[in-house]
Design an enzyme around this catalytic site. Sequence first.
Site, mmCIF file in Angstrom:
data_model
loop_
_atom_site.group_PDB
_atom_site.id
_atom_site.type_symbol
_atom_site.label_atom_id
_atom_site.label_comp_id
_atom_site.label_asym_id
_atom_site.label_seq_id
_atom_site.Cartn_x
_atom_site.Cartn_y
_atom_site.Cartn_z
ATOM 1 N N HIS A 1 -6.144 13.398 1.174
ATOM 2 C CA HIS A 1 -7.296 13.001 1.979
ATOM 3 C C HIS A 1 -8.483 13.903 1.606
ATOM 4 C CE1 HIS A 1 -9.224 11.063 5.403
ATOM 5 N NE2 HIS A 1 -9.751 12.242 5.678
ATOM 6 N N LYS B 1 -4.179 0.359 2.010
ATOM 7 C CA LYS B 1 -3.393 -0.412 2.983
ATOM 8 C C LYS B 1 -2.491 0.532 3.752
ATOM 9 C CE LYS B 1 -4.888 -4.355 1.935
ATOM 10 N NZ LYS B 1 -5.666 -5.115 2.870
ATOM 11 N N ASP C 1 -2.894 9.373 9.016
ATOM 12 C CA ASP C 1 -3.510 10.692 8.733
ATOM 13 C C ASP C 1 -3.013 11.812 9.641
ATOM 14 O OD1 ASP C 1 -5.025 9.780 6.630
ATOM 15 O OD2 ASP C 1 -6.908 9.671 7.729
ATOM 16 N N SER D 1 -8.017 8.029 -10.136
ATOM 17 C CA SER D 1 -8.181 9.298 -10.856
ATOM 18 C C SER D 1 -7.132 10.319 -10.412
ATOM 19 C CB SER D 1 -9.599 9.861 -10.702
ATOM 20 O OG SER D 1 -9.838 10.269 -9.374
ATOM 21 N N ASN D 2 -6.691 10.244 -9.155
ATOM 22 C CA ASN D 2 -5.603 11.142 -8.728
ATOM 23 C C ASN D 2 -4.300 10.778 -9.437
ATOM 24 O OD1 ASN D 2 -6.340 13.197 -6.585
ATOM 25 N ND2 ASN D 2 -7.379 11.377 -5.806
HETATM 26 C C1 GRF Z 1 -9.642 9.974 -3.027
HETATM 27 O O1 GRF Z 1 -10.803 10.554 -2.520
HETATM 28 C C2 GRF Z 1 -8.499 10.147 -2.047
HETATM 29 O O2 GRF Z 1 -8.588 11.326 -1.302
HETATM 30 C C3 GRF Z 1 -8.665 8.983 -1.143
HETATM 31 O O3 GRF Z 1 -9.086 7.933 -1.981
HETATM 32 C C4 GRF Z 1 -9.754 8.469 -3.128
HETATM 33 C C5 GRF Z 1 -9.041 7.910 -4.328
HETATM 34 O O4 GRF Z 1 -9.653 8.248 -5.514
HETATM 35 N N1 GRF Z 1 -7.479 8.751 -0.362
HETATM 36 P P1 GRF Z 1 -8.951 7.860 -6.898
HETATM 37 O O5 GRF Z 1 -8.685 6.369 -6.851
HETATM 38 O O6 GRF Z 1 -7.694 8.671 -7.009
HETATM 39 O O7 GRF Z 1 -9.956 8.204 -7.948
#
Ligand code: GRF
Length: 203
Positions: free
Chosen positions: A114, A96, A155, A18-19
């Site tokens: 994150h 990964k 991180d 979704s990002n």
């Molecule tokens: C998000 O919460 C991001 O912060 C984390 O993994 C999740 C990915 O969500 N690293 P999506 O696949 O982008 O919906």
Amino acid sequence: MKTEMELRIGAFASHGGSNLQAILDACGNRLPKVSVALVISNNSDSFALERARKAGVPAFHVSLRQYQDQEQMDEAILGLLQSHGVNFITLCGYMKKMGNRIIDAYSGRIINIHPALLPAYGGKGMFGMHVHEAVLRAGETRTGATVHLVNREYDQGPVLLQEVIRIRKGETPESLRDRVLQVEHRLYVKTLEKISSGEIRLP
Ligand code: GRF
């Protein structure tokens, strides 16, 4: 002085993406200087690959099982990034660890998102619902999302942007995940906007 930067993104994702979708939707609109050149997933079932194909973006499944070792896989990934003219990497829920050769080749040009306020609730084991469960267990009153540069330490790269939200009464890990995810989408786009306009200066 602000130096504008044209970003040709290589996006890495393992799950829903979704990002990635938020970035794809903003390219050419809110992000006139940004395009996604390719998407790579370690998971052949990742919906991110489908999102990429729908957007006309080359999508590749690259997994360690296809190679003899990590080094060969990193070599293949680097080849894909270079042949697609990628100059910037976004990790969008990539499960990964990025190979050191890739981190070194794109040093200062890899960002991750994150779902918490780093440096709190980061590091090994802090992914997905584990993060939100830990935040609630600790009785925090606020949480949020962080975009940071990726270096060899998990991180721990420098934070670029954060957005804070208040934790509500009766909040569950699921409700928190959903609310933080909304924040992530706008924070990731905002970060790319600031990098491409030169407002955020990379090292
Ligand atoms: C998000 O919460 C991001 O912060 C984390 O993994 C999740 C990915 O969500 N690293 P999506 O696949 O982008 O919906």
